[in-house]
Design a protein around this motif. Structure first.
Motif, PDB file in Angstrom:
ATOM      1  N   VAL A   1       0.850  -1.192   0.000  1.00  0.00           N
ATOM      2  CA  VAL A   1       0.000   0.000   0.000  1.00  0.00           C
ATOM      3  C   VAL A   1       0.882   1.237   0.000  1.00  0.00           C
ATOM      4  CG1 VAL A   1      -1.738   1.316   1.275  1.00  0.00           C
ATOM      5  CG2 VAL A   1      -1.888  -1.178   1.170  1.00  0.00           C
ATOM      6  N   VAL A   2       0.598   2.174  -0.925  1.00  0.00           N
ATOM      7  CA  VAL A   2       1.417   3.389  -1.040  1.00  0.00           C
ATOM      8  C   VAL A   2       0.634   4.662  -0.721  1.00  0.00           C
ATOM      9  CG1 VAL A   2       3.017   2.374  -2.708  1.00  0.00           C
ATOM     10  CG2 VAL A   2       0.959   3.551  -3.526  1.00  0.00           C
ATOM     11  N   GLY A   3      -0.667   4.545  -0.488  1.00  0.00           N
ATOM     12  CA  GLY A   3      -1.414   5.751  -0.133  1.00  0.00           C
ATOM     13  C   GLY A   3      -2.908   5.550  -0.209  1.00  0.00           C
ATOM     14  N   GLN A   4      -3.624   6.509   0.351  1.00  0.00           N
ATOM     15  CA  GLN A   4      -5.082   6.509   0.336  1.00  0.00           C
ATOM     16  C   GLN A   4      -5.582   7.767  -0.339  1.00  0.00           C
ATOM     17  OE1 GLN A   4      -6.876   5.811   4.145  1.00  0.00           O
ATOM     18  NE2 GLN A   4      -8.958   6.158   3.422  1.00  0.00           N
ATOM     19  N   ASP A   5      -6.587   7.620  -1.195  1.00  0.00           N
ATOM     20  CA  ASP A   5      -7.126   8.758  -1.928  1.00  0.00           C
ATOM     21  C   ASP A   5      -7.831   9.704  -0.960  1.00  0.00           C
ATOM     22  OD1 ASP A   5      -8.595  10.471  -3.753  1.00  0.00           O
ATOM     23  OD2 ASP A   5      -8.255   8.936  -5.270  1.00  0.00           O
ATOM     24  N   PRO A   6      -7.454  10.995  -0.972  1.00  0.00           N
ATOM     25  CA  PRO A   6      -8.096  11.957  -0.066  1.00  0.00           C
ATOM     26  C   PRO A   6      -9.452  12.408  -0.593  1.00  0.00           C
ATOM     27  CG  PRO A   6      -6.442  13.067  -1.383  1.00  0.00           C
ATOM     28  CD  PRO A   6      -6.361  11.605  -1.757  1.00  0.00           C
ATOM     29  N   LEU A   7     -10.374  11.453  -0.775  1.00  0.00           N
ATOM     30  CA  LEU A   7     -11.709  11.779  -1.271  1.00  0.00           C
ATOM     31  C   LEU A   7     -12.495  12.569  -0.223  1.00  0.00           C
ATOM     32  CD1 LEU A   7     -12.733   8.353  -2.854  1.00  0.00           C
ATOM     33  CD2 LEU A   7     -12.374  10.472  -4.098  1.00  0.00           C
ATOM     34  N   THR A   8     -13.384  13.411  -0.733  1.00  0.00           N
ATOM     35  CA  THR A   8     -14.267  14.139   0.188  1.00  0.00           C
ATOM     36  C   THR A   8     -15.497  13.313   0.533  1.00  0.00           C
ATOM     37  OG1 THR A   8     -15.357  15.190  -1.709  1.00  0.00           O
ATOM     38  CG2 THR A   8     -13.530  16.382  -0.689  1.00  0.00           C
ATOM     39  N   ASP A   9     -15.756  12.260  -0.240  1.00  0.00           N
ATOM     40  CA  ASP A   9     -16.902  11.385   0.017  1.00  0.00           C
ATOM     41  C   ASP A   9     -16.608  10.528   1.246  1.00  0.00           C
ATOM     42  OD1 ASP A   9     -18.930   9.534   0.053  1.00  0.00           O
ATOM     43  OD2 ASP A   9     -18.902   9.170  -2.101  1.00  0.00           O
ATOM     44  N   PRO A  10     -17.329  10.706   2.339  1.00  0.00           N
ATOM     45  CA  PRO A  10     -17.019   9.973   3.570  1.00  0.00           C
ATOM     46  C   PRO A  10     -17.414   8.503   3.538  1.00  0.00           C
ATOM     47  CG  PRO A  10     -19.007  11.277   3.864  1.00  0.00           C
ATOM     48  CD  PRO A  10     -18.471  11.633   2.508  1.00  0.00           C
ATOM     49  N   SER A  11     -18.192   8.099   2.535  1.00  0.00           N
ATOM     50  CA  SER A  11     -18.698   6.728   2.518  1.00  0.00           C
ATOM     51  C   SER A  11     -17.801   5.759   1.752  1.00  0.00           C
ATOM     52  CB  SER A  11     -20.105   6.705   1.902  1.00  0.00           C
ATOM     53  OG  SER A  11     -20.070   7.114   0.542  1.00  0.00           O
ATOM     54  N   VAL A  12     -16.832   6.286   1.006  1.00  0.00           N
ATOM     55  CA  VAL A  12     -16.000   5.444   0.142  1.00  0.00           C
ATOM     56  C   VAL A  12     -14.531   5.604   0.493  1.00  0.00           C
ATOM     57  CG1 VAL A  12     -15.324   4.941  -2.239  1.00  0.00           C
ATOM     58  CG2 VAL A  12     -17.679   5.597  -1.730  1.00  0.00           C
ATOM     59  N   SER A  13     -13.809   4.494   0.460  1.00  0.00           N
ATOM     60  CA  SER A  13     -12.367   4.509   0.697  1.00  0.00           C
ATOM     61  C   SER A  13     -11.663   3.924  -0.520  1.00  0.00           C
ATOM     62  CB  SER A  13     -12.029   3.675   1.943  1.00  0.00           C
ATOM     63  OG  SER A  13     -10.631   3.530   2.097  1.00  0.00           O
ATOM     64  N   ILE A  14     -10.612   4.590  -0.980  1.00  0.00           N
ATOM     65  CA  ILE A  14      -9.804   4.083  -2.096  1.00  0.00           C
ATOM     66  C   ILE A  14      -8.350   4.024  -1.651  1.00  0.00           C
ATOM     67  CG2 ILE A  14      -8.994   4.477  -4.447  1.00  0.00           C
ATOM     68  CD1 ILE A  14     -11.552   5.891  -5.089  1.00  0.00           C
ATOM     69  N   LEU A  15      -7.759   2.846  -1.783  1.00  0.00           N
ATOM     70  CA  LEU A  15      -6.347   2.648  -1.486  1.00  0.00           C
ATOM     71  C   LEU A  15      -5.583   2.422  -2.791  1.00  0.00           C
ATOM     72  CD1 LEU A  15      -6.377   0.196   1.581  1.00  0.00           C
ATOM     73  CD2 LEU A  15      -6.074   2.681   1.596  1.00  0.00           C
ATOM     74  N   TYR A  16      -4.316   2.797  -2.780  1.00  0.00           N
ATOM     75  CA  TYR A  16      -3.453   2.552  -3.926  1.00  0.00           C
ATOM     76  C   TYR A  16      -2.256   1.720  -3.477  1.00  0.00           C
ATOM     77  CZ  TYR A  16      -6.200   6.229  -6.096  1.00  0.00           C
ATOM     78  OH  TYR A  16      -7.241   6.963  -6.594  1.00  0.00           O
ATOM     79  N   GLY A  17      -1.797   0.867  -4.378  1.00  0.00           N
ATOM     80  CA  GLY A  17      -0.655   0.033  -4.042  1.00  0.00           C
ATOM     81  C   GLY A  17       0.141  -0.344  -5.273  1.00  0.00           C
ATOM     82  N   VAL A  18       1.278  -0.988  -5.035  1.00  0.00           N
ATOM     83  CA  VAL A  18       2.128  -1.521  -6.105  1.00  0.00           C
ATOM     84  C   VAL A  18       2.301  -3.006  -5.826  1.00  0.00           C
ATOM     85  CG1 VAL A  18       4.326  -1.351  -7.320  1.00  0.00           C
ATOM     86  CG2 VAL A  18       3.335   0.683  -6.265  1.00  0.00           C
ATOM     87  N   ASP A  19       2.061  -3.839  -6.853  1.00  0.00           N
ATOM     88  CA  ASP A  19       2.129  -5.282  -6.629  1.00  0.00           C
ATOM     89  C   ASP A  19       3.514  -5.837  -6.943  1.00  0.00           C
ATOM     90  OD1 ASP A  19       2.353  -5.645  -9.407  1.00  0.00           O
ATOM     91  OD2 ASP A  19       0.209  -6.045  -9.687  1.00  0.00           O
ATOM     92  N   GLY A  20       3.665  -7.145  -6.749  1.00  0.00           N
ATOM     93  CA  GLY A  20       4.960  -7.784  -6.948  1.00  0.00           C
ATOM     94  C   GLY A  20       5.445  -7.783  -8.376  1.00  0.00           C
ATOM     95  N   GLN A  21       4.570  -7.441  -9.320  1.00  0.00           N
ATOM     96  CA  GLN A  21       4.969  -7.300 -10.716  1.00  0.00           C
ATOM     97  C   GLN A  21       5.281  -5.843 -11.068  1.00  0.00           C
ATOM     98  OE1 GLN A  21       1.780  -9.160 -12.936  1.00  0.00           O
ATOM     99  NE2 GLN A  21       2.440 -11.225 -12.372  1.00  0.00           N
ATOM    100  N   ARG A  22       5.335  -5.019 -10.034  1.00  0.00           N
ATOM    101  CA  ARG A  22       5.688  -3.598 -10.139  1.00  0.00           C
ATOM    102  C   ARG A  22       4.637  -2.784 -10.910  1.00  0.00           C
ATOM    103  NH1 ARG A  22      10.684  -6.343 -11.226  1.00  0.00           N
ATOM    104  NH2 ARG A  22      12.093  -6.237  -9.430  1.00  0.00           N
ATOM    105  N   ASN A  23       3.394  -3.216 -10.830  1.00  0.00           N
ATOM    106  CA  ASN A  23       2.292  -2.480 -11.430  1.00  0.00           C
ATOM    107  C   ASN A  23       1.457  -1.825 -10.342  1.00  0.00           C
ATOM    108  OD1 ASN A  23       2.669  -3.096 -14.252  1.00  0.00           O
ATOM    109  ND2 ASN A  23       2.000  -5.175 -13.794  1.00  0.00           N
TER     110      ASN A  23
END
Length: 325
Positions: free
Chosen positions: A130-152
């Motif tokens: 996990v490399v970060g969380q989207d700072p959305l203003t929508d309080p009901s939804v969470s979006i995480l970002y990451g990089v996988d073992g294939q570097r994508n």
């Protein structure tokens, strides 16, 4: 062009921390501005260190800037050769990067992921850092970002307080993952306008991605005027706000390259257009090219380097009307 900008070590310690101008989780911030500032600050600080202004704090700052150049090259997927960009030999540059990574567990984990993968399930697309969380203003939804073992890059969506579900699609750069995540978020909200906007932006980002990849290339098979014509045609076809902004910056960067080439060759921009035989560009487009070059300097060149670049542009004559004999 001078090797240093005249900024002192103390000035850099106060103003050149990467966190002050890097925005990894918001690709709407111009890519070019961030990498240009990174490289300009690194070069300036490296020159200070070579001149004897070495201190532990300045060394740590130089190393941090080196690390973030490598991180940015992966984040936006552009070609990066340390020696070609900074003038520092690749092995020495790598010692700077490693020295910084050793001081930060998070940065060390990311550097390892993009290199040896000692801490990851190497090559495993299901093992995600996990490399970060989207700072959305929508309080009901969470979006995480990451990089996988294939570097994508990957993203996960979920409700607040619920384990997020990773999307099965992998993306070569962060902006692609961000646009796809925003489209899914719009789908959750049943916002058809935003769905169309982000899906269109994603297609247009693929056009810009090839230009980002060659950001530091100074030569190619096509003359710079023809590259400008290609990029401008893609800009004219962009329908999304994100796509137009990305391609606008690309076009302005190439316009700056044209103006710099004209300066170095003691030519007018109009002469370069004639020389290239780019029939899709009129000679009077030279004025537009110079205006776009100025816009690039104003928005994407490091402020400490702008005076020198403005002087360069002042010395380039864009278009001289031809008089009848």
């Amino acid at each position: 062009m001078s090797e240093t900008t005249g900024c002192t070590a103390d000035w850099h310690l106060e103003h050149s921390s990467p966190g002050l101008f890097l925005h990894y989780l918001d690709p709407r911030r111009p890519f070019a501005r961030q990498i240009n500032m990174l490289t300009a600050r690194f070069r300036d600080i490296q020159a200070l260190c070579n001149d004897g202004a070495v201190s532990p704090a300045l060394t740590r700052l130089r190393n941090a800037l080196a690390f973030h150049m490598v991180r940015m090259s992966r984040w936006w997927r552009f070609d990066f050769c340390p020696r070609g960009v900074t003038g520092v030999r690749n092995p020495l540059f790598l010692t700077y990067v490693k020295a910084h990574a050793e001081r930060s567990a998070d940065d060390d984990a990311l550097f390892d992921l993009f290199t040896l993968q000692r801490h990851m399930h190497a090559g495993d697309g299901g093992h995600i850092l996990v490399v970060g969380q989207d700072p959305l203003t929508d309080p009901s939804v969470s979006i995480l970002y990451g990089v996988d073992g294939q570097r994508n890059f990957r993203f996960a969506t979920g409700s607040r307080g619920v384990e997020p579900l990773w999307n099965g699609q992998a993306y070569p750069d962060f902006a692609s993952a961000w646009l796809a995540a925003r489209a899914v978020h719009a789908l959750i909200r049943d916002d058809s306008t935003d769905i169309h906007e982000y899906e269109t932006a994603h297609r247009e980002h693929i056009w810009a991605r090839s230009w980002h990849h060659r950001h530091f290339h100074r030569s190619g098979k096509l003359p710079v005027i023809r590259l400008y014509a290609q990029a401008n045609a893609q800009l004219m076809n962009c329908q999304s706000a994100f796509g137009r902004a990305e391609m606008k910056t690309v076009v302005e960067r190439i316009a700056f390259d044209i103006a710099r080439t004209a300066f170095q060759r003691h030519m007018t921009v109009a002469d370069l257009i004639e020389e290239s035989d780019a029939l899709s560009i009129s000679l009077r487009s030279a004025n537009t090219i110079k205006q776009r070059a100025r816009a690039y300097v104003a928005t994407c060149i490091d402020p400490i380097a702008r005076p020198e670049m403005d002087t360069l542009l002042d010395r380039v004559v864009s278009y001289v009307p031809r008089r009848c004999p």
